[in-house]
Structure formats: C-alpha cells, structure tokens
Design an enzyme around this catalytic site. Structure first.
Site, PDB file in Angstrom:
ATOM      1  N   ASP A 124     142.338  67.674   8.588  1.00  0.00           N
ATOM      2  CA  ASP A 124     141.152  68.146   7.867  1.00  0.00           C
ATOM      3  C   ASP A 124     141.548  68.187   6.391  1.00  0.00           C
ATOM      4  O   ASP A 124     142.335  69.025   5.971  1.00  0.00           O
ATOM      5  CB  ASP A 124     140.751  69.538   8.379  1.00  0.00           C
ATOM      6  CG  ASP A 124     139.484  70.068   7.700  1.00  0.00           C
ATOM      7  OD1 ASP A 124     139.155  69.620   6.587  1.00  0.00           O
ATOM      8  OD2 ASP A 124     138.841  70.966   8.295  1.00  0.00           O
ATOM      9  N   ARG A 167     119.523  55.712  14.406  1.00  0.00           N
ATOM     10  CA  ARG A 167     120.698  56.489  14.829  1.00  0.00           C
ATOM     11  C   ARG A 167     121.969  55.657  14.804  1.00  0.00           C
ATOM     12  O   ARG A 167     123.072  56.168  14.959  1.00  0.00           O
ATOM     13  CB  ARG A 167     120.450  57.113  16.214  1.00  0.00           C
ATOM     14  CG  ARG A 167     121.509  58.129  16.643  1.00  0.00           C
ATOM     15  CD  ARG A 167     121.027  59.164  17.676  1.00  0.00           C
ATOM     16  NE  ARG A 167     120.014  58.671  18.580  1.00  0.00           N
ATOM     17  CZ  ARG A 167     120.222  57.865  19.626  1.00  0.00           C
ATOM     18  NH1 ARG A 167     121.443  57.487  19.913  1.00  0.00           N
ATOM     19  NH2 ARG A 167     119.207  57.473  20.386  1.00  0.00           N
TER      20      ARG A 167
HETATM   21  C1  LIG Z   1     133.262  73.825   5.563  1.00  0.00           C
HETATM   22  C2  LIG Z   1     134.455  73.330   6.293  1.00  0.00           C
HETATM   23  C3  LIG Z   1     134.331  72.716   7.556  1.00  0.00           C
HETATM   24  C4  LIG Z   1     133.000  72.602   8.271  1.00  0.00           C
HETATM   25  O1  LIG Z   1     132.140  71.719   7.616  1.00  0.00           O
HETATM   26  P1  LIG Z   1     130.523  71.896   7.585  1.00  0.00           P
HETATM   27  O2  LIG Z   1     130.130  70.807   6.642  1.00  0.00           O
HETATM   28  O3  LIG Z   1     130.243  73.278   7.094  1.00  0.00           O
HETATM   29  O4  LIG Z   1     130.036  71.683   8.965  1.00  0.00           O
HETATM   30  C5  LIG Z   1     135.500  72.237   8.149  1.00  0.00           C
HETATM   31  N1  LIG Z   1     136.698  72.371   7.559  1.00  0.00           N
HETATM   32  C6  LIG Z   1     136.853  72.953   6.350  1.00  0.00           C
HETATM   33  C7  LIG Z   1     138.213  73.077   5.744  1.00  0.00           C
HETATM   34  C8  LIG Z   1     135.742  73.454   5.680  1.00  0.00           C
HETATM   35  O5  LIG Z   1     135.896  74.053   4.492  1.00  0.00           O
END
Ligand SMILES: *Cc1c(COP(=O)(O)O)cnc(C)c1O
Length: 372
Positions: free
Chosen positions: A167, A45
C-alpha cells in the site's frame, strides 16, 4: 514501461492522447454505459477512456500496468480476493484501519487466516511469510509512521511463494516505487495525494505481472467496483501537479516536525525525515523523500489531544490526507483504529499552505488546548 525521464516530468506527460493535428492535449471523460459493437470495449463496466489515461499514467510512474477502482478499499478487496480460501495473509500490526478491518472480517468468516507483524521488524516478517499466500505491507504505516525494509521483506516473501503487496498511499508513486523494490502489486488510495484535492474517492492497483493484472481486472469486472469517468478524470487532473504539491507539502512537514520536536508539551514526533526517527535510514534508502504525513503525541493526554484538534482555525479537523489543505485528527477517535496506536496521537496530513501560517495555527491550538 520504465521511462528515462524524471518522474516529475512523467507525471505531467504520461497517458496523453497522440499528438496529431486537432487532437486534444488531454482526454475528456466519456459518459457512456455501453459502446457500439465490433470493438474490444463492449460495456461501461469493462473500460472507459478516463480510466485508461489515468491507468497509463500510474503504470508508467510505478513501472507496471494500472487498474483503477471505485475506492482504495475496492482495490484492496480485489487484491485480497486473490488469496485462496483457507490461505494465510501476513499483515502489518499497524496499517490503514479499513484494510485491517477487512482482513479481520474475512478471517472471522473463515475465508482466510491473518498473521500480524510489526513491519519495522524484518526478522518477524521473514519468519511469518513461510507458507503464507500474501504479504501485505504498508510503508510508511498509518498512523504510526513505521518503515518496512521493502527489498528484504519482499525477497523473503517471494522465496516463500507469497504475493507481495505494498500500500503505497503515503509515499505516492513519486517518492517510492515498490515494484522496483521487489513487490508484485502496488495499491493506492488515489483519494489522497494522487487526486490531491479532497474531492474524489478512487483506488488504483499497479502490477508488472500480466497474470496478476488479468486476475485483478477480472475481479473489477465481476465485483463491479468501477470508478466513474468523472472521478477518474478529476484524479488524473489532480495527479498532473503531484510533484509540485508534494514538494511544498513535504518541506512543510519537515519544518513542522522540527518545530513540534522542540515544543515542551510534545512527547514524541513520528516522521521518517527526522534524523533520529527509527525509520529514517530505511526511508532514506528506499524513498526519494519522506512525505507529507507525520504524527505526534502529548505524553498520554488524549483529552488534550482531542482539544488540540478542535482548537485549530486553519488546519481542518477531518480524516483523510493528501489534499492541498492541511488536516489533523486524533486517530483513536475512530473505534476501528488499532488499540496499540496511542490515545493521544495526532496525525498531521500536511498541505501546501505557507509553513509559518501552519505552525502559528498549530502552536496556537496547542497553547489554547493545553494551557489549563
Ligand atoms: C485512505 C486509505 C485507504 C483506503 O482508501 P479509500 O480510497 O478511502 O477507500 C487505504 N490505505 C491507506 C494508507 C489510506 O490512507
């Protein structure tokens, strides 16, 4: 950690084993839950060679240090956990629905407060970050394709003492490097373009701040949302071809955006690569390409939009994005999608097929679904 090489070269060569006689060219996944005592690794982990190679590669691309997680949402949860109890997060009105749902759940539980802003409205962000603990940006946003002015928003948030998170899933580390634009933390759903083949769920965080890196790594250990070695290895294998995949997918997206714009049944196309798109100038200033995602609307015809998604032969009717195969969906089919996303909005996640085949199928689906 910044490289003089072009990112398209870095993505191929970073994170490889040392070039010594008999060394493999790339690392293999190590399947061990524990390690012989005496080293710094200890337990499965806490570390794994497959994570290390992927983290080193992502770190070099984004100019920071990487951490991989079991999913994009696991990475999001670890970052949001940095907000002190009772703290305030400024978040986009439109963004990945899972992120917004997680923030809403935490707000409903009294764990934190959330203020929603239009990320395209820089003044609104600048006002909202006063006294905030975290600014969460997504740019371009899912699926509205709004573009935030990351340098200005990040500078204002930092002055206010808030941690700035971006993000970067839609842009990928090749088209946008938020740490260079003033962000503290970058997050990716590596499930998407990074892994690139719709066969892995994985997340990543990159930061150049050692304190933040340590705090997030501690959460990975204690919350336990670690990636499997096989997933990390697959993601790195996929990442090696990101520059090529993206080049093709992006030029396909630009071609399709132009075609859709001319289609009589299409009322709006959202793609920052279009010169008239509200996010075009900003995207041109802070990104090195406009990406492979776009959305379009059908003048309010939600049922028609649903039929379009069900009428394609080549395009896969599915959620997710960033794979080599093109996908489409009507985002509001999901109950958690934000209600201000139009009912008739179809998101295209453009893949690497031949552009003429993609357009022929989409054109056929529009004709079939809307000719009643
Ligand atoms: C898919 C996505 C997520 C979440 O990620 P997962 O890998 O599905 O948990 C977060 N932000 C954006 C912009 C995404 O497209």
């Amino acid at each position: 950690m910044t490289s003089p090489l072009d990112p398209s070269t870095v993505v191929v060569h970073a994170g490889r084993p040392d070039r010594v006689p008999n060394a493999p060219v790339g690392d293999s996944p190590v399947f061990s839950s524990t390690y012989v005592a005496g080293g710094d690794r200890g337990y499965g982990r806490f570390g794994n060679d497959a994570w290390t190679a992927l983290e080193a590669t992502l770190g070099e691309l984004e100019s920071g240090r990487g951490l991989t997680f079991a999913s994009g949402m696991a990475a999001v949860a670890a970052i949001v956990d940095l907000v002190p109890v009772g703290g305030r997060v400024v978040a986009p009105q439109h963004a990945y629905s899972g992120v917004l749902a997680l923030l809403d759940q935490q707000a409903a539980a009294g764990r934190l407060e959330v203020d929603r802003v239009n990320v395209a409205d820089t003044d609104e962000i600048v006002k909202a970050v006063d006294g905030a603990d975290m600014l969460w940006i997504e740019s371009p946003t899912n699926p509205a394709m709004e573009v935030a002015d990351i340098p200005v928003a990040a500078a204002a948030a930092r002055r206010a003492g808030a941690t700035v998170v971006v993000d970067n899933t839609f842009a990928t580390p090749l088209l946008q490097q938020p740490l260079k634009l003033g962000a503290d933390v970058v997050m990716h759903s590596a499930t998407k373009f990074i892994a690139g083949h719709s066969d892995v769920v994985l997340g990543a965080v990159i930061t150049a701040d050692d304190e933040l890196w340590t705090a997030i790594e501690l959460r990975r250990r204690s919350l336990g949302a670690i990636p499997g070695p096989m997933e990390a290895w697959l993601a790195l294998r996929g990442l090696r071809t990101l520059a090529l995949r993206l080049e093709r997918a992006q030029s396909n997206a630009a071609f399709l955006a132009e075609r859709l714009l001319q289609h009589p049944r299409v009322s709006r196309v959202r793609y920052p690569g279009l010169p008239d798109d509200p996010g075009h100038d900003r995207a041109a200033a802070q990104m090195s390409g406009f990406g492979a995602i776009l959305s379009f609307e059908l003048g309010g015809d939600a049922e028609g939009a649903q039929r379009v998604c069900e009428s394609t032969a080549l395009w896969v009717h599915a959620t997710s994005l960033g794979g080599v195969e093109s996908m489409l969906e009507r985002r509001r089919r999901w109950p958690i999608e934000v209600p201000t996303i139009p009912d008739d909005l179809i998101r295209l996640a453009v893949g690497i097929e031949h552009p003429d085949d993609l357009w022929a199928d989409l054109d056929q689906a529009l004709e079939t679904a809307l000719s009643t």
